[in-house]
Scaffold this motif. Structure first.
Motif, mmCIF file in Angstrom:
data_model
loop_
_atom_site.group_PDB
_atom_site.id
_atom_site.type_symbol
_atom_site.label_atom_id
_atom_site.label_comp_id
_atom_site.label_asym_id
_atom_site.label_seq_id
_atom_site.Cartn_x
_atom_site.Cartn_y
_atom_site.Cartn_z
ATOM 1 N N ASP A 207 -0.983 -18.923 -68.008
ATOM 2 C CA ASP A 207 0.089 -18.124 -68.601
ATOM 3 C C ASP A 207 0.651 -17.101 -67.618
ATOM 4 O O ASP A 207 1.862 -16.912 -67.505
ATOM 5 C CB ASP A 207 -0.426 -17.398 -69.851
ATOM 6 N N ARG A 208 -0.264 -16.449 -66.901
ATOM 7 C CA ARG A 208 0.167 -15.452 -65.942
ATOM 8 C C ARG A 208 0.937 -16.124 -64.799
ATOM 9 O O ARG A 208 1.909 -15.565 -64.274
ATOM 10 C CB ARG A 208 -1.071 -14.727 -65.408
ATOM 11 N N ILE A 209 0.477 -17.320 -64.412
ATOM 12 C CA ILE A 209 1.171 -18.091 -63.368
ATOM 13 C C ILE A 209 2.600 -18.379 -63.804
ATOM 14 O O ILE A 209 3.547 -18.247 -63.024
ATOM 15 C CB ILE A 209 0.425 -19.431 -63.133
ATOM 16 N N PHE A 210 2.760 -18.778 -65.067
ATOM 17 C CA PHE A 210 4.093 -19.168 -65.536
ATOM 18 C C PHE A 210 5.039 -17.973 -65.610
ATOM 19 O O PHE A 210 6.255 -18.141 -65.592
ATOM 20 C CB PHE A 210 4.001 -19.881 -66.884
ATOM 21 N N LYS A 211 4.472 -16.770 -65.687
ATOM 22 C CA LYS A 211 5.348 -15.600 -65.619
ATOM 23 C C LYS A 211 5.910 -15.430 -64.207
ATOM 24 O O LYS A 211 7.058 -15.053 -64.007
ATOM 25 C CB LYS A 211 4.570 -14.337 -66.029
ATOM 26 N N LEU A 212 5.062 -15.734 -63.233
ATOM 27 C CA LEU A 212 5.483 -15.613 -61.841
ATOM 28 C C LEU A 212 6.432 -16.749 -61.442
ATOM 29 O O LEU A 212 7.401 -16.552 -60.733
ATOM 30 C CB LEU A 212 4.240 -15.616 -60.936
ATOM 31 N N PHE A 213 6.105 -17.962 -61.908
ATOM 32 C CA PHE A 213 6.935 -19.134 -61.611
ATOM 33 C C PHE A 213 7.403 -19.776 -62.909
ATOM 34 O O PHE A 213 6.833 -20.781 -63.342
ATOM 35 C CB PHE A 213 6.147 -20.160 -60.799
ATOM 36 N N PRO A 214 8.436 -19.230 -63.522
ATOM 37 C CA PRO A 214 8.845 -19.715 -64.850
ATOM 38 C C PRO A 214 9.238 -21.199 -64.849
ATOM 39 O O PRO A 214 9.075 -21.878 -65.863
ATOM 40 C CB PRO A 214 10.060 -18.853 -65.182
ATOM 41 N N ASN A 215 9.737 -21.688 -63.700
ATOM 42 C CA ASN A 215 10.143 -23.102 -63.630
ATOM 43 C C ASN A 215 9.035 -24.056 -64.042
ATOM 44 O O ASN A 215 9.275 -25.085 -64.650
ATOM 45 C CB ASN A 215 10.535 -23.477 -62.193
ATOM 46 N N LEU A 216 7.810 -23.692 -63.643
ATOM 47 C CA LEU A 216 6.694 -24.614 -63.858
ATOM 48 C C LEU A 216 6.346 -24.746 -65.330
ATOM 49 O O LEU A 216 5.786 -25.749 -65.761
ATOM 50 C CB LEU A 216 5.456 -24.145 -63.090
ATOM 51 N N LYS A 217 6.693 -23.736 -66.097
ATOM 52 C CA LYS A 217 6.253 -23.689 -67.487
ATOM 53 C C LYS A 217 6.780 -24.880 -68.292
ATOM 54 O O LYS A 217 6.084 -25.414 -69.147
ATOM 55 C CB LYS A 217 6.726 -22.392 -68.135
ATOM 56 N N ASN A 218 8.020 -25.270 -67.968
ATOM 57 C CA ASN A 218 8.646 -26.315 -68.767
ATOM 58 C C ASN A 218 8.179 -27.719 -68.413
ATOM 59 O O ASN A 218 8.643 -28.688 -68.999
ATOM 60 C CB ASN A 218 10.168 -26.241 -68.608
ATOM 61 N N MET A 219 7.353 -27.822 -67.405
ATOM 62 C CA MET A 219 6.949 -29.168 -66.981
ATOM 63 C C MET A 219 5.437 -29.278 -66.837
ATOM 64 O O MET A 219 4.949 -30.029 -66.007
ATOM 65 C CB MET A 219 7.650 -29.518 -65.669
ATOM 66 N N LYS A 220 4.728 -28.537 -67.664
ATOM 67 C CA LYS A 220 3.268 -28.482 -67.604
ATOM 68 C C LYS A 220 2.590 -29.844 -67.483
ATOM 69 O O LYS A 220 1.611 -29.998 -66.779
ATOM 70 C CB LYS A 220 2.744 -27.861 -68.900
ATOM 71 N N ASN A 221 3.119 -30.831 -68.211
ATOM 72 C CA ASN A 221 2.422 -32.106 -68.259
ATOM 73 C C ASN A 221 3.069 -33.172 -67.388
ATOM 74 O O ASN A 221 2.733 -34.340 -67.469
ATOM 75 C CB ASN A 221 2.311 -32.600 -69.701
ATOM 76 N N ARG A 222 3.995 -32.724 -66.541
ATOM 77 C CA ARG A 222 4.582 -33.680 -65.616
ATOM 78 C C ARG A 222 3.622 -33.893 -64.439
ATOM 79 O O ARG A 222 2.878 -33.001 -64.065
ATOM 80 C CB ARG A 222 5.930 -33.150 -65.127
ATOM 81 N N LEU A 223 3.673 -35.110 -63.854
ATOM 82 C CA LEU A 223 2.803 -35.384 -62.712
ATOM 83 C C LEU A 223 3.308 -34.638 -61.473
ATOM 84 O O LEU A 223 4.514 -34.490 -61.280
ATOM 85 C CB LEU A 223 2.760 -36.881 -62.409
ATOM 86 N N GLY A 224 2.351 -34.223 -60.643
ATOM 87 C CA GLY A 224 2.691 -33.489 -59.438
ATOM 88 C C GLY A 224 3.637 -34.248 -58.521
ATOM 89 O O GLY A 224 4.390 -33.650 -57.757
ATOM 90 N N GLY A 225 3.571 -35.578 -58.592
ATOM 91 C CA GLY A 225 4.433 -36.383 -57.736
ATOM 92 C C GLY A 225 5.853 -36.502 -58.262
ATOM 93 O O GLY A 225 6.727 -37.043 -57.598
#
Lengths: 623, 243
Positions: free
Chosen positions: B126-144
């Motif tokens: 949660d704290r990470i997603f505050k710093l990088f909001p972009n990542l929040k919307n794609m939590k379950n997407r593959l890294g690739g």
């Protein structure tokens, strides 16, 4: 109808233990990059240990299932011991040395099992309460087989849960992709590897233990199951557990129905399926292309012509060999003749493996192929020996062109597995087509021509052909053809970009290796006077591979050193009772002591003596 | 004497003393030294191939220097395996990001997760997603399956999950769009406010100027300029950084 249903279900139940073994193999390979040759041995141990425990306990349901559980755990613990005391010391060594260590382990376990459990096949106990059969539309199906069918999906589900829903599983999957990065993120991989090895071995042990009531326990289980498990892992896709499940079912059904229609060719069928799948989907049914390991720490040794001192030593040894008939008896002539021709076979494998970068697990196909070509030519058309020796390499080369066409489309372990599959097809053809090849009885009476029948003359002929072949191969490596080979090995992309047709070049190198292996096989037939399918079998392929690894693939002297040690050891040991155990232990000690190969080791140690040229490493990697 | 020793330990989070690193026989770092103050942001500047990445890899234990000394929080870490160095509080974000492509974003974060560290607020997704909001919307997407910029964010996020006290970033701005580079700069300044020390290797001088306190210019495997970034003159840049 009922018959076909039962046949289908039997296929599924066969698939069950195959899946367990293959899943374990796949897990271990995925994380540690070890092609675990001893995996079949763990399967065999599972069966034997379960047998012993169950036999010692009263015949009840609890003791049966308890016995299976205990045996499974015991094999898991054996896996841990192997990982900690053997493999862990070798993770920094090249992957092929790990292969060599696990193959040595296979030899050791084979003899230990014979010593501990006796040579007779053991018939497994029935599971209490499940002894009977169920009538399916008029055909009987053993109840226990139905239980076996359930085991595979249960294990699949369990593994899926473990790999996607636990931290351990996530770390395992991360390790499969990039171990160095994982370490930089604070994960101690030692224990991750150990736990994966534990789980993998445990699955193999479970596979062996639960098939006990159906198939019993015998000493051939390890080789039989490892070949099948390789096929399954490769067909399903390396590292893919669902892929292994799918492939296990295909192979299980193939065996089950194949036996009905083509009982003579079940072996060929399995490997044919593998070959077809790999040609259509090079990374297996559910596999992904292999990612480059991002470590950049792989230092290839630059190949240089041998320095003067080494050449002088070589000349000296050659001189001794030429003078051998003066002071050696017939025994020495035969032994050294065999070393010479085996060196040629090893050199041909080294040629495609070292500078060519294509590892073959099935080089015996060409060695044995050449041998059979010569034998058949003499047997059926009464070809004179000199003509046969001339035609033999051409036949083997043609075989290599055919096999190579498929193989060079792949790389790395996949290529190696495909060569094994093709070698096994060749072996099966020779073995099962007894009307033409004599099958298991082989072909007898292939003696040298009259002028070469004298032991000394034949020795010189062997020496001439072997040394000539080796020098020719060496010469090829220092021609533009050889440079191009190394370019293709070092970077496919870059070689492509400067206009080299990489696939074609590798195809030709493959064929050249086949030609010389076939030539070695040709002389071999005349030296023995007979040929048997064994010369094309997996163990023969591994003899050649192990010798090359033993000598080290760092230098050209490697294969010669390795094959000399190997033939000498074989000669000394093969009459002993537990020679596999001894040979295996020697290999393990050698691998632990010289992770660079014996030849490579001395090459490094005495590089001062030989001048810098003999071992100069080239840094690859950026700032 | 003891007091000065203590002071020194408190003062510096990282001291690299005359390290020499090699790739095979190629000598890359020649007696390279640098010191970093706790809570500071420092940058290694230099042309391609001068040894910046090797310096960072040597600190992280991925390349092991043959000579020299590396002190982290007053403790020698030279020769320790990477995972132990990481456990001491050093986080590494590699040049090519090295996201686990077959793992989802949440799983990538999970791989980096380590126990909380005393004196630092623990990082959670949660704290990470505050710093990088972009990542929040794609939590379950593959890294690739995410863009290069998102991979860079994820790579930093994954390292943060280990609650590092010092983060090493290898050319974080490389290959990113200017907007993303700005976001990255803000995130780094944010991290500095949290008390995390940051060492980065860069080629982007303007980016470095906007976020760093201290600069080390590396040339031929040595540090040849070591000063506050405000003292970085045009002449020095001309001498060492001009192509």
């Amino acid at each position: 109808m009922g018959f076909y249903i039962v046949q289908f279900l039997t296929g599924l139940s066969d698939a069950s233990s195959l899946f367990l073994v293959a899943a374990g193999l796949s897990l271990i390979f995925g994380v540690s990059r070890i092609v675990n040759m001893a995996h079949g041995s763990f399967y065999m141990l599972g069966a034997y240990i379960a047998y012993v425990i169950i036999a010692a306990l009263p015949h009840t349901g609890i003791s049966f299932w308890g016995g299976i559980l205990l045996a499974t755990l015991a094999v898991g613990v054996i896996g841990i011991i192997v990982e900690i005391f053997l493999l862990r010391r070798l993770y920094r060594a090249p992957e092929l040395f790990l292969l060599m260590a696990t193959f040595a382990l296979l030899l050791v376990i084979q003899d230990l099992a014979r010593w501990a459990f006796g040579p007779e096949d053991l018939i497994g106990p029935m599971a209490p309460g499940l002894e009977g059969s169920i009538n399916i539309l008029g055909t009987l199906m053993p109840t226990y087989d139905l239980v076996l069918i359930i085991a595979a999906p249960v294990v699949l589900l369990f593994l899926w849960f473990l790999l996607t829903r636990t931290r351990w599983g996530i770390l395992v999957r991360a390790a499969t992709e990039d171990r160095e990065m994982l370490a930089a993120l604070g994960v101690n991989q030692k224990w991750l590897f150990t736990s994966v090895f534990f789980l993998g071995s445990l699955l193999a042990g479970l596979g062996g233990a639960i098939q006990l009531p159906k198939g019993g326990a015998d000493l051939l289980m390890d080789m039989n199951v490892i070949a099948a498990a390789f096929v399954i892992v490769v067909v399903g896709g390396m590292g893919s557990i669902p892929g292994a499940f799918l492939a296990a079912i295909i192979i299980g059904e193939l065996g089950s129905f194949g036996v009905l229609y083509l009982p003579q060719s079940t072996l060929v069928m399995m490997f044919l399926v593998m070959a077809v799948v790999l040609v259509i989907r090079p990374y297996g049914l559910l596999g992904k292309p292999e990612l480059e390991e991002g470590s950049g720490e792989s230092f290839e040794t630059v190949m240089r012509p041998a320095p003067k001192q080494l050449r002088l030593i070589g000349l000296g040894i050659l001189g001794v060999l030429i003078l051998l008939p003066v002071f050696g008896g017939k025994y020495q002539l035969v032994l050294f003749g065999e070393i010479a021709l085996f060196s040629l076979a090893c050199m041909s494998l080294y040629f495609m493996m070292g500078p060519g970068g294509m590892v073959s697990f099935g080089h015996a196909a060409f060695f044995g192929g050449g041998a059979y070509a010569a034998a058949l030519l003499v047997h059926y058309v009464r070809t004179p020996m000199s003509l046969a020796l001339l035609l033999t390499p051409l036949c083997a080369g043609l075989l290599a062109l055919i096999i190579g066409w498929f193989c060079v489309r792949l790389s790395g372990v996949y290529l190696a597995m495909l060569t094994l599959a093709f070698a096994q097809i060749c072996w099966s053809i020779v073995f099962q087509w007894s009307a033409f090849t004599g099958g298991d009885d082989g072909i007898l009476g292939i003696w040298p021509a009259h002028w070469a029948s004298n032991a000394v003359v034949f020795y010189y002929l062997t020496l001439l052909i072997s040394v000539g072949g080796i020098l020719l191969l060496r010469h090829l490596l220092f021609t533009p053809f050889g440079y191009t080979m190394r370019a293709c090995r070092d970077s496919r992309l870059r070689a492509d970009a400067i206009g080299i047709n990489v696939t074609r070049h590798q195809w030709f190198s493959f064929a050249v290796a086949g030609v010389f292996a076939g030539l070695a096989g040709g002389i071999y037939v005349f030296s023995k006077g007979s040929i048997f399918p064994d010369e094309m079998s997996i163990p023969r392929s591994f003899d050649i591979l192990l010798s090359v690894l033993l000598g080290g693939i760092e230098s050209i002297t490697g294969p010669i050193v390795g094959s000399s040690i190997f033939i000498w050891l074989e000669d000394k040991l093969s009459n002993l009772d537990f020679w596999r155990l001894i040979l295996g232990c020697i290999f393990i000690v050698l691998v632990l002591a010289f992770p660079q190969g014996v030849g490579g080791f001395f090459g490094t140690r005495f590089s001062h003596f030989f001048g810098e040229a003999s071992n100069d490493s080239n840094p690859i990697g950026k700032d | 004497m003891e007091i000065t020793q203590d002071k020194k330990e408190n003062h510096y989070i990282l001291e690299v003393r005359a390290i020499n690193s090699f790739y095979g026989k190629a000598h890359i770092l020649h007696d390279l030294s640098l010191e970093m103050e706790k809570g500071s942001v420092a940058v290694l500047l230099g042309r391609n191939g001068v040894g910046k990445s090797t310096t960072l890899k040597s600190i992280m234990g991925i390349v092991i220097p043959k000579r020299g000394e590396i002190i982290f929080k007053g403790r020698s870490i030279l020769g320790l395996p990477s995972y132990k160095i990481c456990a001491l509080g050093l986080g590494y974000v590699p040049e090519d990001r090295r996201i686990f492509t077959g793992l989802t974003i949440m799983e990538n974060l999970e791989v980096g997760r380590r126990p909380p560290r005393k004196g630092f607020e623990p990082w959670t997704p949660d704290r990470i997603f505050k710093l990088f909001p972009n990542l929040k919307n794609m939590k379950n997407r593959l890294g690739g399956q995410i863009s290069g910029g998102e991979q860079q964010m994820l790579s930093i996020a994954r390292t943060l999950m280990g609650n590092p006290e010092l983060i090493i970033l290898d050319e974080p701005s490389e290959g990113l769009a200017p907007v993303i580079v700005d976001q990255l700069g803000e995130a780094i300044i944010e991290l500095k406010k949290e008390g995390v020390s940051i060492l980065l290797a860069e080629q982007n001088l303007n980016f470095a100027r906007s976020i760093c306190d201290k600069v080390f210019i590396v040339d031929h495997g040595r540090v040849c300029f070591d000063n506050a970034i405000c003292n970085l003159t045009e002449e020095v840049c001309e001498q060492y950084l001009a192509v």
